[in-house]
Scaffold this active site. Structure first.
Site, PDB file in Angstrom:
ATOM      1  N   GLU A  11       0.825  -1.220   0.000  1.00  0.00           N
ATOM      2  CA  GLU A  11       0.000   0.000   0.000  1.00  0.00           C
ATOM      3  C   GLU A  11       0.855   1.264   0.000  1.00  0.00           C
ATOM      4  O   GLU A  11       0.794   2.088   0.910  1.00  0.00           O
ATOM      5  CB  GLU A  11      -0.967  -0.051   1.181  1.00  0.00           C
ATOM      6  CG  GLU A  11      -1.877  -1.263   1.078  1.00  0.00           C
ATOM      7  CD  GLU A  11      -2.892  -1.399   2.193  1.00  0.00           C
ATOM      8  OE1 GLU A  11      -3.076  -0.428   2.937  1.00  0.00           O
ATOM      9  OE2 GLU A  11      -3.482  -2.479   2.313  1.00  0.00           O
TER      10      GLU A  11
ATOM     11  N   HIS B 257     -17.928 -10.434   5.401  1.00  0.00           N
ATOM     12  CA  HIS B 257     -16.642  -9.808   5.709  1.00  0.00           C
ATOM     13  C   HIS B 257     -15.942 -10.553   6.836  1.00  0.00           C
ATOM     14  O   HIS B 257     -16.540 -10.801   7.876  1.00  0.00           O
ATOM     15  CB  HIS B 257     -16.836  -8.335   6.109  1.00  0.00           C
ATOM     16  CG  HIS B 257     -15.536  -7.611   6.291  1.00  0.00           C
ATOM     17  ND1 HIS B 257     -15.186  -6.953   7.440  1.00  0.00           N
ATOM     18  CD2 HIS B 257     -14.468  -7.483   5.455  1.00  0.00           C
ATOM     19  CE1 HIS B 257     -13.976  -6.425   7.300  1.00  0.00           C
ATOM     20  NE2 HIS B 257     -13.526  -6.729   6.106  1.00  0.00           N
ATOM     21  N   HIS B 258     -14.704 -10.942   6.594  1.00  0.00           N
ATOM     22  CA  HIS B 258     -13.871 -11.578   7.616  1.00  0.00           C
ATOM     23  C   HIS B 258     -12.597 -10.763   7.808  1.00  0.00           C
ATOM     24  O   HIS B 258     -11.649 -10.919   7.029  1.00  0.00           O
ATOM     25  CB  HIS B 258     -13.443 -12.987   7.190  1.00  0.00           C
ATOM     26  CG  HIS B 258     -14.573 -13.982   7.126  1.00  0.00           C
ATOM     27  ND1 HIS B 258     -14.447 -15.186   6.467  1.00  0.00           N
ATOM     28  CD2 HIS B 258     -15.821 -13.966   7.647  1.00  0.00           C
ATOM     29  CE1 HIS B 258     -15.590 -15.872   6.590  1.00  0.00           C
ATOM     30  NE2 HIS B 258     -16.437 -15.141   7.296  1.00  0.00           N
ATOM     31  N   GLU B 259     -12.576  -9.890   8.797  1.00  0.00           N
ATOM     32  CA  GLU B 259     -11.315  -9.219   9.134  1.00  0.00           C
ATOM     33  C   GLU B 259     -10.589 -10.144  10.105  1.00  0.00           C
ATOM     34  O   GLU B 259     -11.050 -10.335  11.229  1.00  0.00           O
ATOM     35  CB  GLU B 259     -11.581  -7.846   9.775  1.00  0.00           C
ATOM     36  CG  GLU B 259     -10.331  -7.142  10.292  1.00  0.00           C
ATOM     37  CD  GLU B 259      -9.232  -7.013   9.244  1.00  0.00           C
ATOM     38  OE1 GLU B 259      -9.430  -6.289   8.268  1.00  0.00           O
ATOM     39  OE2 GLU B 259      -8.158  -7.659   9.398  1.00  0.00           O
TER      40      GLU B 259
ATOM     41  N   HIS C 263      -8.044  -8.460   1.301  1.00  0.00           N
ATOM     42  CA  HIS C 263      -7.328  -7.197   1.493  1.00  0.00           C
ATOM     43  C   HIS C 263      -6.080  -7.482   2.330  1.00  0.00           C
ATOM     44  O   HIS C 263      -6.009  -8.493   3.009  1.00  0.00           O
ATOM     45  CB  HIS C 263      -8.228  -6.164   2.168  1.00  0.00           C
ATOM     46  CG  HIS C 263      -9.138  -5.491   1.180  1.00  0.00           C
ATOM     47  ND1 HIS C 263      -9.306  -4.128   1.128  1.00  0.00           N
ATOM     48  CD2 HIS C 263      -9.882  -6.010   0.175  1.00  0.00           C
ATOM     49  CE1 HIS C 263     -10.140  -3.837   0.138  1.00  0.00           C
ATOM     50  NE2 HIS C 263     -10.513  -4.954  -0.447  1.00  0.00           N
TER      51      HIS C 263
ATOM     52  N   GLU D 243      -9.432   3.946   0.286  1.00  0.00           N
ATOM     53  CA  GLU D 243      -9.542   4.271   1.717  1.00  0.00           C
ATOM     54  C   GLU D 243      -8.497   5.312   2.158  1.00  0.00           C
ATOM     55  O   GLU D 243      -8.772   6.101   3.054  1.00  0.00           O
ATOM     56  CB  GLU D 243      -9.403   2.995   2.555  1.00  0.00           C
ATOM     57  CG  GLU D 243      -8.053   2.294   2.390  1.00  0.00           C
ATOM     58  CD  GLU D 243      -8.022   0.886   2.999  1.00  0.00           C
ATOM     59  OE1 GLU D 243      -9.055   0.208   2.997  1.00  0.00           O
ATOM     60  OE2 GLU D 243      -6.949   0.473   3.464  1.00  0.00           O
TER      61      GLU D 243
HETATM   62  C1  NOJ Z   1      -8.503  -2.616   5.583  1.00  0.00           C
HETATM   63  C2  NOJ Z   1      -9.251  -2.834   4.313  1.00  0.00           C
HETATM   64  O1  NOJ Z   1      -8.480  -2.450   3.205  1.00  0.00           O
HETATM   65  C3  NOJ Z   1     -10.526  -2.035   4.391  1.00  0.00           C
HETATM   66  O2  NOJ Z   1     -11.223  -2.106   3.169  1.00  0.00           O
HETATM   67  C4  NOJ Z   1     -11.349  -2.527   5.529  1.00  0.00           C
HETATM   68  O3  NOJ Z   1     -12.493  -1.696   5.684  1.00  0.00           O
HETATM   69  C5  NOJ Z   1     -10.560  -2.510   6.840  1.00  0.00           C
HETATM   70  N1  NOJ Z   1      -9.286  -3.115   6.673  1.00  0.00           N
HETATM   71  C6  NOJ Z   1     -11.307  -3.244   7.946  1.00  0.00           C
HETATM   72  O4  NOJ Z   1     -11.293  -4.618   7.685  1.00  0.00           O
HETATM   73 CA    CA Z   2      -5.941  -2.036   3.168  1.00  0.00          CA
END
Ligand code: NOJ
Ligand code: CA
Length: 704
Positions: free
Chosen positions: A174, A413-415, A483, A508
């Site tokens: 990034e 969504h899986h963070e 991501h 973002e």
């Molecule tokens: C970073 C990701 O690039 C973004 O799209 C996401 O909203 C946040 N992490 C939270 O998971």
């Molecule tokens: Ca990111």
């Protein structure tokens, strides 16, 4: 089909007459040629020519190992063979339907002349658009396990190219691109990632794809294909010698960088070679070097546009977390809810309604599950996220039933917060929950330092994590958009459920970065660098460019027309309409383009462009035969001329044009946009002005 395979002896001097014969392999169109040779010490080399110009001069190939002699020299050729290959395969979705895969291959089998007499094969494939080669470690008696401490693949260049690069970061891609001469690359000073403070750049190296433009119009891009069970490759730069050398991503937990049991092979090392910028984007070298589809029928996934509970968190309008507390190891609602939680049943229904009304197939919901109170900035992130338990104000049954009724799909969504053990343990349960609800796409995230400690996002451990997650997801008919991912290397051919990914400075950053966000030149560079690797989840379509109601010091650095053009310029089978519902509803005219634009293409024509300056792409929608065109420029305004000869013969089209207004400017007047509807045909030629940081979007629909 013709294949040229020559064994020639080069006698430049008397002593060189004693050198081993050289093996020459040419591309099907004969424009590219590659020579393989061993020197007197038995050291392997290769060279590449393009249209009789030396592109790669003598560059050596080899490996360092832990506790054993390197693969450096002392080799002899025990066998070499060539084959020709030509096929056309189809993408289930993509930039085009039919992909021509036409190359000539040379396989050289080497063996050490003494000691352990270990064996190594090198396979070269020469295409019309570049070169790929990889190392194969065949099964053999004296070598059963390789502990690779470094791969020593050289790319010795012949010119001080203008180079578009990001630093050789072991954790994230990034970064903003720098444009310098090859001889002036200094990766140590270009670490711009204000909020994701973790990175490791041990040397002056760049990440791939890295794209080079020569004085006489030669364009090169270096990358890799089929990165499987191996470390990502960065390229160490020698600014004096004008060369790159492979430098693999390591681990603090091992003294080696890759561990493999024989037999195995490395990823392909790739050099895309063209004599103009558009052909780089048109190249299919990276996907072609991957194996065919192993998943079979993947019609359970459909390419789609999507909206979502996302930009509002990045703007600070709402939050991912709910305000729970961990009590006795369980997330508990102790009455501390702050009321800013974004992923509520009600809010998501608003997105579902909006999507259904505007021909948008999906809604992404971030912040739906417990754990967000402790997702960033914490050392101990294992056991924090749970991928099946919603927050109290989010009713999964109700939301999914409502979405179904409206013909919209919820995107999961899986963070993971890079806590790999927790995610791995929960994958089966999480993906089967998705299957139960009929969800076929997940956006995953890997924010933060990798757990277990000592691993990096781009090392062998994580390459396996990303690939295994996608392979497992496929079993549950789930497609993955990661991501903070590992780079794209064309694996989508083999596993088409690897639909898209981030792996660049996304939209973002415009919401919160302290360095002014992504400059107007960002995407005109990305189109010729990162995009050569594969689909990008950039999340375009911000209409409220300045968003002063939320953030006075941040903005998007393009015009509105540029945001629209991105739906065509940036390829992804999932394409977000990222802005807030209210911002779209206030702007029905430009919204019409997002409503109309396709996401799956039977043909792509890169009409014009220069790396880092501008690019114009036309894509034909799969199924309808309608065309969509996007053009974006950097901070310079320009006039582009479009020749519409790509349109069908004897067909009249209605074109809706979305172009920069007369006073448009990415900073001073980003919302100045003009709309026009005209008739178009194959013989049409039109000129359009692009503003500073501007763009152009056109939908071209068949008239009866
Ligand atoms: C970073 C990701 O690039 C973004 O799209 C996401 O909203 C946040 N992490 C939270 O998971
Ligand atoms: Ca990111």
């Amino acid at each position: 089909m013709r294949i040229k395979f020559l064994l020639i002896v080069i006698c430049i001097s008397l002593s060189s007459c004693l050198m081993k014969p050289e093996t020459v392999l040419v591309s099907p169109d004969e424009a590219i040629s590659l020579e393989f040779s061993l020197n007197e010490q038995g050291k392997p080399f290769y060279t590449v020519f393009f249209k009789n110009k030396s592109i790669i001069k003598e560059s050596s190939l080899g490996f360092d190992f832990e506790n054993s002699k390197p693969f450096l020299d002392n080799f002899k050729v025990i066998k070499s063979s060539t084959t020709a290959f030509n096929e056309t395969w189809q993408m289930p979705w993509g930039e085009q339907l039919d992909v021509v895969n036409n190359y000539n291959e040379l396989r050289v089998e080497l063996q050490e002349k003494s000691d352990l007499k270990r064996k190594l094969n090198i396979v070269f494939k020469v295409y019309n658009d570049g070169v790929g080669f990889r190392y194969e470690f065949p099964k053999q008696d004296n070598f059963s396990e390789a502990f690779i401490t470094e791969e020593n693949t050289q790319f010795n260049l012949t010119e001080d190219y203008k180079t578009f690069w990001i630093p050789g970061d072991w954790d994230i891609y990034e970064h903003l691109y720098s444009t310098t001469k090859l001889s002036e690359i200094d990766a140590s000073v270009k670490r711009n990632h204000p909020s994701l403070g973790q990175t490791y750049i041990p040397e002056n190296a760049v990440n791939t794809p890295v794209t080079l433009v020569g004085k006489n119009g030669i364009h090169l891009s270096f990358h890799e294909a089929a990165l499987v069970n191996y470390s990502g490759m960065t390229l160490k730069v020698d600014t004096d010698k004008l060369s790159f050398k492979s430098s693999l991503v390591g681990s603090r937990n091992t003294t080696y960088k890759v561990k493999r049991t024989l037999p195995f092979h490395t990823p392909w090392r790739t050099i895309q070679i063209t004599d103009n910028a558009p052909d780089l984007i048109q190249s299919n070298l990276i996907v072609n070097l991957n194996e065919p589809n192993k998943l079979g029928d993947v019609s359970w996934f459909t390419p789609m546009k999507y909206t979502g509970v996302w930009w509002e968190m990045h703007l600070g309008k709402s939050s991912w977390d709910y305000g729970m507390e961990m009590v006795d190891g369980k997330w508990t609602d102790t009455g501390k809810a702050h009321g800013k939680h974004g992923a509520t049943t009600e809010n998501v229904k608003r997105f579902i309604d909006f999507s259904a009304k505007n021909n948008i197939g999906g809604v992404l919901v971030e912040g739906w599950n417990t754990g967000w109170e402790r997702w960033i900035g914490f050392e101990d992130r294992e056991g924090v996220f749970d991928f099946v338990t919603p927050y109290p104000d989010y009713n999964l049954d109700e939301v999914t039933a409502y979405a179904k009724e409206k013909g919209v799909e919820i995107i999961m969504h899986h963070e993971t917060s890079a806590a790999t053990a927790t995610y791995e343990k929960q994958q089966d349960v999480a993906y089967s929950l998705m299957q139960k609800y009929g969800m076929h796409a997940v956006k995953s995230g890997y924010v933060g330092k990798i757990l277990p400690k000592g691993e990096y996002h781009h090392g062998q451990y994580m390459v396996n994590q990303y690939n295994n997650a996608a392979i497992k997801a496929a079993k549950y008919q789930v497609a993955v958009n990661a991501h903070e991912p590992i780079k794209a290397t064309g694996l989508r051919r083999t596993y088409p459920n690897i639909i898209s990914r981030e792996g660049l400075r996304g939209q973002e950053f415009n919401a919160w970065s302290s360095d002014g966000g992504n400059p107007p030149e960002h995407l005109p560079i990305v189109a010729f660098t990162r995009m050569l690797a594969g689909p990008i989840d950039y999340t375009p379509g911000i209409f409220n460019i300045k968003f002063d109601d939320y953030k006075k010091n941040n903005q998007v650095n393009t015009t509105l027309a540029h945001q629209l053009a991105l739906y065509v310029v940036i390829y992804s089978p999932v394409q977000m309409a990222a802005d807030l519902v209210e911002h779209y509803e206030a702007n029905p005219k430009p919204l019409q383009f997002i409503k109309d634009v396709g996401v799956d293409w039977s043909e792509t024509k890169v009409l014009d462009g220069e790396v880092g300056e501008f690019v114009t792409i036309a894509r034909k929608e799969h199924g309808t035969g309608n065309w969509f065109l996007g053009s974006i420029t950097d901070e310079n305004s320009r006039v582009i001329e479009i020749d519409f000869s790509f349109l069908d013969d004897n067909q009249l089209y209605e074109a809706k044009i979305y172009k920069d207004g007369k006073n448009a400017h990415w900073d001073k007047n980003p919302l100045d946009i003009e709309f026009q509807t005209i008739e178009l045909q194959r013989t049409s030629k039109l000129k359009f002005p692009l503003a500073e940081g501007g763009g152009l979007a056109i939908s071209i629909k068949k008239m009866n």
